[in-house]
Design an enzyme around this catalytic site. Structure first.
Site, PDB file in Angstrom:
ATOM      1  N   GLU A   1       8.075   4.552  10.879  1.00  0.00           N
ATOM      2  CA  GLU A   1       8.151   5.964  11.259  1.00  0.00           C
ATOM      3  C   GLU A   1       8.970   6.190  12.530  1.00  0.00           C
ATOM      4  O   GLU A   1       9.585   7.250  12.692  1.00  0.00           O
ATOM      5  CB  GLU A   1       6.749   6.541  11.432  1.00  0.00           C
ATOM      6  CG  GLU A   1       5.974   6.707  10.127  1.00  0.00           C
ATOM      7  CD  GLU A   1       5.226   5.456   9.686  1.00  0.00           C
ATOM      8  OE1 GLU A   1       4.546   5.496   8.635  1.00  0.00           O
ATOM      9  OE2 GLU A   1       5.321   4.422  10.392  1.00  0.00           O
TER      10      GLU A   1
ATOM     11  N   PHE B   1     -10.637   7.705   6.864  1.00  0.00           N
ATOM     12  CA  PHE B   1      -9.575   6.704   6.776  1.00  0.00           C
ATOM     13  C   PHE B   1      -8.225   7.339   7.121  1.00  0.00           C
ATOM     14  O   PHE B   1      -7.857   8.375   6.597  1.00  0.00           O
ATOM     15  CB  PHE B   1      -9.540   6.132   5.354  1.00  0.00           C
ATOM     16  CG  PHE B   1      -8.413   5.161   5.121  1.00  0.00           C
ATOM     17  CD1 PHE B   1      -8.398   3.917   5.746  1.00  0.00           C
ATOM     18  CD2 PHE B   1      -7.354   5.500   4.284  1.00  0.00           C
ATOM     19  CE1 PHE B   1      -7.352   3.027   5.539  1.00  0.00           C
ATOM     20  CE2 PHE B   1      -6.315   4.617   4.065  1.00  0.00           C
ATOM     21  CZ  PHE B   1      -6.302   3.376   4.698  1.00  0.00           C
ATOM     22  N   GLN B   2      -7.507   6.704   8.018  1.00  0.00           N
ATOM     23  CA  GLN B   2      -6.191   7.149   8.497  1.00  0.00           C
ATOM     24  C   GLN B   2      -6.242   8.575   9.075  1.00  0.00           C
ATOM     25  O   GLN B   2      -5.301   9.351   8.941  1.00  0.00           O
ATOM     26  CB  GLN B   2      -5.132   7.049   7.396  1.00  0.00           C
ATOM     27  CG  GLN B   2      -4.789   5.604   7.051  1.00  0.00           C
ATOM     28  CD  GLN B   2      -3.545   5.453   6.213  1.00  0.00           C
ATOM     29  OE1 GLN B   2      -3.184   6.349   5.442  1.00  0.00           O
ATOM     30  NE2 GLN B   2      -2.882   4.314   6.328  1.00  0.00           N
TER      31      GLN B   2
ATOM     32  N   LYS C   1      -4.246  17.188   3.326  1.00  0.00           N
ATOM     33  CA  LYS C   1      -3.903  16.884   1.942  1.00  0.00           C
ATOM     34  C   LYS C   1      -4.395  17.961   0.975  1.00  0.00           C
ATOM     35  O   LYS C   1      -3.698  18.294   0.001  1.00  0.00           O
ATOM     36  CB  LYS C   1      -4.489  15.523   1.555  1.00  0.00           C
ATOM     37  CG  LYS C   1      -3.993  14.993   0.219  1.00  0.00           C
ATOM     38  CD  LYS C   1      -4.426  13.553   0.005  1.00  0.00           C
ATOM     39  CE  LYS C   1      -3.831  12.983  -1.284  1.00  0.00           C
ATOM     40  NZ  LYS C   1      -4.200  11.548  -1.469  1.00  0.00           N
TER      41      LYS C   1
ATOM     42  N   MET D   1      19.410  -5.419  31.675  1.00  0.00           N
ATOM     43  CA  MET D   1      19.128  -4.524  32.793  1.00  0.00           C
ATOM     44  C   MET D   1      17.871  -4.954  33.536  1.00  0.00           C
ATOM     45  O   MET D   1      17.788  -4.835  34.770  1.00  0.00           O
ATOM     46  CB  MET D   1      18.998  -3.079  32.309  1.00  0.00           C
ATOM     47  CG  MET D   1      19.029  -2.056  33.429  1.00  0.00           C
ATOM     48  SD  MET D   1      20.588  -2.045  34.364  1.00  0.00           S
ATOM     49  CE  MET D   1      21.616  -1.047  33.286  1.00  0.00           C
TER      50      MET D   1
END
Length: 594
Positions: free
Chosen positions: A61, A123-124, A173, A492
């Site tokens: 993502e 869940f999630q 959902k 760096m």
């Protein structure tokens, strides 16, 4: 397949998932970058049943967000990312914050668990709105399918309006499965945030013109706001510089608004900016800042920043004016609108300002330019990183080229030495400094410009953070070129350890780098390696000619430092320049590597 689903009825009754796709079409979306998951499967089912919006399957993502950023910054459009609930959303936080700090317009559509499960640690599940509130311009949770379309329309308007930025729409959902009425964009009331002030203050414009017309040591200092305003703003900037003959510099994010080949160009200002740009900023008597926010990479020690100048600040975001540096004239407005007014007002002056008043100033600038602060010691044995960027520029400058970068030394060398002539050709992570930005950003740029040459100037450490997106580039035949300046260090980090921490190089050396050539081949891409300066031009030409994704392992001097540099707490006239001895690194001075 077509763009319209046959289940849609004459009264615009659709499922929530159908509404999402319809809203995207109505907002001109052609590509979205995403990764599927349980909470957003209804949307993916609708994507499957149409073919006018192209979905690009990334591998993470974070890659979706940076690809959307690259797409947005190279086109001027709003980029779109699609993620699932829970970890899908938390993985999106980094690009959302990156887009917020660099004012990039993206819309993130996130899935959420059903409304009946919100708050139950399902869940999630995560508190998406709470987590992303600090890293978005606006976010919301849609609990009513009938509000879904209008919410998405407003998201696009908010992302693009005023100071651009990321907007997130969280969609449970069950809302995506529910049936509701589609509201077209024309029937959606614009939020107050979508109607920022873009017109300038005429009285303040007059005062600014008077200051500049009488200045003897003026400078124009521009930032990403000019780029965000569109190509017309860049054209007006160039016209204003020609009219006034004022010297001009830019932040990292503003590169390309004024051409690097322009005679008034001072190169980039700030931490690793040119000697002439920083000296001009320090000694100017009038500074016109357009679309920049006086961030710490430019100002360094604020109380010593441009101590004797009258300052004019143009910004569409009123909160940026007087936030860091106190200014004499603050003008709230879009950069393009204000530049148009400045051009007209300068042309309307009753008496043309005498350009000879700037003669001594230009003589001083010429003296500073002679210092050649981007100089380095050439080697016939090892490729100097600066030389690699110079040759890359020389061999690609006449092509339709877009440049992205990762973050680190290579990013600064690219900013210093890759001359940009046009806006929207430079994609880099400025405010957040996100390692791993460049590769997925290059993917987004290539999807938007399939016939163009897209090059990510990368570092060996940075590029590994999102290397998995090479798989997406191969899948979608996106022939991005990943040009890695491989010095085996987090360059760096090592440079700062050398200068500030007694050369104690704690964990900045990569002892187990992958074989980038074999890695490219494992992805199905092309791998190349170059180690000798004499072979570099031929290898770059070969890279360009390959019509496939390429990982180019350019082995460069390991201990080269990126100079010039303003050290912490120093003023602009106290720069560390090439040839100066670096504390804790006297052994490197003799090698010409500092």
């Amino acid at each position: 397949m077509t763009g319209e689903n046959p289940t849609q009825t004459a009264n615009n009754c659709m499922t929530g998932a159908e509404i999402v796709l319809h809203a995207l079409r109505d907002n001109g979306v052609e590509h979205i970058f995403g990764y599927p998951g349980a909470a957003i499967l209804p949307i993916y089912d609708e994507i499957f049943q149409q073919d006018d919006i192209k979905h690009i399957l990334v591998r993470h993502e974070q890659g979706a967000g940076h690809a959307a950023e690259g797409y947005a910054r190279s086109t001027g459009k709003v980029g779109v990312m699609l993620v699932t609930s829970g970890p899908g959303t938390t993985n999106a936080v980094t690009p959302l914050q990156d887009a917020l700090m660099d004012s990039v317009p993206i819309v993130c559509l996130s899935g959420q668990v059903p409304t009946t499960l919100i708050g139950s640690d399902a869940f999630q599940e995560c508190d998406t709105v709470g987590i992303t509130r600090p890293c978005t311009k606006h976010n919301c949770l849609v609990k009513d399918v009938n509000e879904l379309a209008s919410t998405i329309h407003r998201a696009f308007r908010i992302a693009k309006s005023g100071r651009p930025g990321p907007v997130l729409v969280d969609m449970p959902k069950d809302v995506l499965f529910a049936t509701g009425i589609y509201t077209p964009p024309s029937d959606t009331a614009a939020a107050k945030a979508c109607r920022p002030k873009v017109e300038d203050d005429i009285d303040q414009i007059g005062k600014a013109i008077e200051l500049m017309a009488n200045a003897r040591r003026p400078v124009i200092y521009t930032g990403g706001g000019v780029i965000n305003s569109g190509t017309e703003a860049s054209r007006l900037l160039r016209e204003f510089v020609d009219l006034t003959d004022l010297p001009i510099t830019s932040t990292l994010m503003g590169l390309g608004a004024y051409p690097a080949s322009g005679k008034n160009w001072l190169k980039m200002v700030g931490l690793h900016g040119s000697y002439e740009a920083n000296m001009v900023m320090h000694e100017c008597d009038v500074m016109l800042c357009i679309g920049a926010r006086f961030d710490d990479r430019v100002t360094s020690r604020v109380e010593a920043f441009s101590p004797n100048s009258r300052k004019i600040h143009v910004d569409i975001d009123p909160s940026s004016i007087n936030k860091t540096v106190r200014v004499d004239i603050g003008i709230r407005g879009d950069a393009g609108h204000v530049l148009g007014r400045l051009v007209r007002s300068w042309r309307a002056l009753s008496r043309n300002p005498d350009r000879s008043r700037l003669d001594e100033w230009w003589k001083k600038i010429a003296y500073w330019r002679e210092r050649n602060s981007f100089a380095y010691e050439m080697s016939n044995e090892v490729i100097m990183p600066q030389y690699a960027v110079e040759r890359l520029y020389a061999l690609t400058k006449d092509r339709d080229t877009y440049i992205t970068t990762e973050v680190g030394q290579h990013q600064m060398w690219a900013a210093q030495l890759y001359g940009l002539e046009k806006p929207h050709r430079w994609m880099t992570s400025g405010g957040l400094g996100t390692m791993g930005y460049g590769l997925p950003a290059a993917l987004g740029v290539q999807i938007a410009h399939p016939e163009s040459l897209v090059i990510d100037i990368a570092g060996d450490a940075s590029v590994q953070m999102t290397m998995k997106e090479m798989s997406a580039a191969v899948q979608y035949n996106a022939p991005i070129k990943i040009f890695i300046l491989n010095n085996s260090y987090m360059g760096m980090v090592r440079q700062w350890q050398q200068m500030l921490h007694g050369n104690r190089l704690a964990h900045s050396y990569s002892e187990a780098l992958p074989d980038f050539v074999k890695l490219a081949e494992a992805f199905g891409a092309v791998g190349m390696r170059c180690e000798r300066p004499a072979d570099l031009d031929g290898a770059i030409r070969e890279m360009i000619d390959v019509n496939r994704p390429v990982l180019f392992d350019c082995r460069v001097a390991e201990l080269a430092n990126c100079l010039p540099m303003i050290r912490t707490g120093r003023a602009h006239n106290e720069m560390l320049l090439p040839g100066d001895t670096v504390a804790g690194a006297t052994d490197l001075a003799g090698q010409g590597l500092v």
